[in-house]
Design a protein around this motif. Sequence first.
Motif, short mmCIF file in Angstrom:
data_model
loop_
_atom_site.label_atom_id
_atom_site.label_comp_id
_atom_site.label_asym_id
_atom_site.label_seq_id
_atom_site.Cartn_x
_atom_site.Cartn_y
_atom_site.Cartn_z
N TYR A 14 0.82 -1.29 -0.08
CA TYR A 14 -0.20 0.02 -0.05
C TYR A 14 0.87 1.19 0.06
O TYR A 14 0.50 2.26 -0.46
CB TYR A 14 -0.86 -0.06 1.32
CG TYR A 14 -1.84 1.28 1.40
CD1 TYR A 14 -2.92 1.37 0.48
CD2 TYR A 14 -1.50 2.19 2.17
CE1 TYR A 14 -3.65 2.54 0.92
CE2 TYR A 14 -2.06 3.48 2.49
CZ TYR A 14 -3.35 3.60 1.78
OH TYR A 14 -4.10 4.80 1.78
N LEU A 15 2.11 1.10 0.54
CA LEU A 15 2.98 2.28 0.65
C LEU A 15 3.50 2.71 -0.64
O LEU A 15 3.60 3.69 -0.88
CB LEU A 15 4.35 1.97 1.54
CG LEU A 15 3.89 1.76 2.92
CD1 LEU A 15 5.19 1.07 3.82
CD2 LEU A 15 3.37 3.30 3.58
N PHE A 16 3.39 1.99 -1.73
CA PHE A 16 3.96 2.38 -3.14
C PHE A 16 2.80 3.33 -3.60
O PHE A 16 3.21 4.46 -4.20
CB PHE A 16 3.69 1.23 -4.05
CG PHE A 16 5.04 0.36 -4.10
CD1 PHE A 16 6.32 0.62 -4.41
CD2 PHE A 16 4.98 -0.85 -3.15
CE1 PHE A 16 7.36 -0.10 -4.81
CE2 PHE A 16 5.97 -1.78 -3.12
CZ PHE A 16 7.50 -1.22 -3.91
N PHE A 17 1.57 3.39 -3.23
CA PHE A 17 0.52 4.11 -3.33
C PHE A 17 0.81 5.56 -2.74
O PHE A 17 0.57 6.55 -3.15
CB PHE A 17 -0.81 3.67 -3.15
CG PHE A 17 -1.95 4.50 -3.20
CD1 PHE A 17 -2.47 5.29 -4.23
CD2 PHE A 17 -2.42 4.67 -1.86
CE1 PHE A 17 -3.46 6.04 -4.15
CE2 PHE A 17 -3.60 5.72 -1.65
CZ PHE A 17 -4.19 6.46 -2.74
N GLU B 261 0.55 -9.51 -14.25
CA GLU B 261 0.32 -10.40 -13.17
C GLU B 261 1.50 -11.04 -12.37
O GLU B 261 2.16 -11.86 -12.40
CB GLU B 261 -0.49 -11.81 -13.61
CG GLU B 261 -1.86 -11.79 -14.30
CD GLU B 261 -2.30 -13.07 -14.79
OE1 GLU B 261 -1.65 -14.13 -14.62
OE2 GLU B 261 -3.59 -13.05 -15.18
N SER B 262 2.10 -9.87 -11.69
CA SER B 262 3.13 -10.16 -11.04
C SER B 262 3.32 -9.00 -9.89
O SER B 262 2.44 -7.99 -9.95
CB SER B 262 4.35 -9.89 -11.74
OG SER B 262 4.62 -8.52 -12.37
N GLN B 263 4.21 -9.02 -8.94
CA GLN B 263 4.40 -7.91 -8.01
C GLN B 263 4.83 -6.77 -8.37
O GLN B 263 4.35 -5.63 -7.95
CB GLN B 263 5.35 -8.67 -6.68
CG GLN B 263 4.67 -9.75 -6.05
CD GLN B 263 5.69 -10.30 -5.04
OE1 GLN B 263 6.52 -9.76 -4.72
NE2 GLN B 263 5.59 -11.59 -4.54
N ILE B 264 5.42 -6.70 -9.49
CA ILE B 264 6.15 -5.36 -10.19
C ILE B 264 4.85 -4.73 -10.77
O ILE B 264 4.94 -3.46 -10.67
CB ILE B 264 6.93 -5.91 -11.13
CG1 ILE B 264 8.15 -6.54 -10.57
CG2 ILE B 264 7.34 -4.61 -12.00
CD1 ILE B 264 9.20 -5.72 -9.64
N GLY B 265 4.09 -5.45 -11.49
CA GLY B 265 2.86 -4.72 -11.89
C GLY B 265 2.11 -4.22 -10.93
O GLY B 265 1.58 -3.15 -11.14
N MET B 266 2.02 -4.70 -9.75
CA MET B 266 1.09 -4.15 -8.75
C MET B 266 1.94 -2.82 -8.25
O MET B 266 1.13 -1.84 -7.86
CB MET B 266 0.97 -5.25 -7.58
CG MET B 266 0.05 -4.77 -6.30
SD MET B 266 -0.20 -6.01 -5.16
CE MET B 266 1.45 -6.48 -4.69
N MET B 267 2.93 -3.10 -8.12
CA MET B 267 3.78 -1.93 -7.44
C MET B 267 3.73 -0.71 -8.35
O MET B 267 3.53 0.39 -8.19
CB MET B 267 5.34 -2.20 -7.31
CG MET B 267 5.56 -3.33 -6.26
SD MET B 267 7.44 -3.77 -6.50
CE MET B 267 7.30 -5.28 -5.24
N VAL B 268 3.97 -0.89 -9.68
CA VAL B 268 3.75 0.13 -10.57
C VAL B 268 2.74 0.85 -10.88
O VAL B 268 2.16 2.07 -10.79
CB VAL B 268 4.40 -0.41 -12.07
CG1 VAL B 268 4.09 0.69 -12.95
CG2 VAL B 268 5.94 -0.69 -11.76
N GLY B 269 1.44 -0.06 -10.68
CA GLY B 269 0.38 0.28 -10.58
C GLY B 269 -0.41 1.36 -9.63
O GLY B 269 -0.68 2.19 -9.58
N PHE B 270 -0.03 0.57 -8.53
CA PHE B 270 -0.44 1.46 -7.14
C PHE B 270 0.50 2.76 -7.31
O PHE B 270 -0.09 3.87 -6.71
CB PHE B 270 0.14 0.60 -5.85
CG PHE B 270 -0.94 -0.47 -5.69
CD1 PHE B 270 -1.84 -0.71 -6.61
CD2 PHE B 270 -0.64 -1.45 -4.56
CE1 PHE B 270 -2.82 -2.02 -6.28
CE2 PHE B 270 -1.46 -2.32 -4.37
CZ PHE B 270 -2.58 -2.65 -4.89
N ALA B 271 1.57 2.56 -7.60
CA ALA B 271 2.27 4.03 -7.57
C ALA B 271 1.78 5.04 -8.61
O ALA B 271 1.68 6.27 -8.31
CB ALA B 271 3.87 3.71 -7.89
#
Length: 388
Positions: free
Chosen positions: A250-253, A295-305
């Motif tokens: 959540y911190l990436f966001f 579908e990866s943790q990287i995608g989630m990080m970039v998306g939330f950011a």
Amino acid sequence: MADNKSKLISNQLSFCVLGAIEAAWAPMVPFVKSDLGLNDAQFGNMLFAMGVGSICALPGVGPLISKFGPRLVAFIGGIALGLSLVGISISDSALLLPILLAIFGASLIFMDVASNVNAVVVEKLFKRPLMSGFHGGYSLGTIIGALLMTLLLNMHLDITVSAVVVFIVMVGGMFIFCRSLERDVSAFNEKQKQTDDHIQHKRFYIPPAILVLGLLCFIMYGSEGALLSWSTVFATQNRGIDPTVAGYFYLFFAVAMTSVRLLGNKIVTKFGRRKTVVTGAVAVCLGFVIAAIVESQIGMMVGFALVGLGAGNIVPQLVSFTGSIKGMKVQSAISLINALGYSGVLLGPVIIGHVSNMSSLEVSFEVLGAAVFAVAVISFFLLKVKKD
């Protein structure tokens, strides 16, 4: 000047406390959901109570600010917010949890509206864009709150002990550093009335622009609220992250949003309100889509950011724009758009839960992306009404 500076600092820190206590809820979500054995739809229904509390509080918060001033209302909201967070951490009942979530939602409204009304007054005092910086305080608070709660949980402290620590630190800080909030807004309203036009005297008149702004806030509050309540669930269920560290994602966001808000005053001054809001909404849309389809943790990080970078200056500028619309007292106008906006908090997480239960959280995020794209289109035309 020193007094004015203390007003600015107090206002920014009131937003910080609000963001910290609210964001401390995010790392708690997987534990609360798991302890009660709820599926996505059931948990979404529980979150409905938070929105109900928010909506119920809104009709009364404007008059309370008129009578007692933003300072007292913000302080009461902060205390109730912290206490309800502790209550949520203790609750092991599916009957008690919605009540505590409703109190949590109502307390958020008290602090949010009081801080925003205070911000409009202070912004007028300084006669320059300050709203993004104030909301930057909120975003900084989300980092502090989410990080503090996650660290405490990683230390294997009980969830209730962790919530009590957050309460003591944040509410204590509010009493120490937020004493210069405005005690009275009657002088500000009287000055606004003297410069207003004849619409001011129509008792039940609501400017159409206020309703449109409320719709935009509905979408933005709903999408940000959905991310707050579902990001850690998405991390654990859909990306295989351990629940004790899910709060870090959540911190990436939160970090992205804080960064862009702290630079927001300069961004708005350089590019104007309309470009800032429209470009931001497009970025939010892309962020949700990337988080959903990669579908990866990287995608989630970039998306939330990306969601954080885009969303950072949208709501502050919509609130600031509201303060410039004639026809309603500032606390009434902000309360109204918050009423419409927080109905997004009411419905957003619930809709996400049901869409996810029928399909997946990925599809839910794609729906959010499409909704925020509509914000970009509407804002392009609405914010053209006044010069940036």
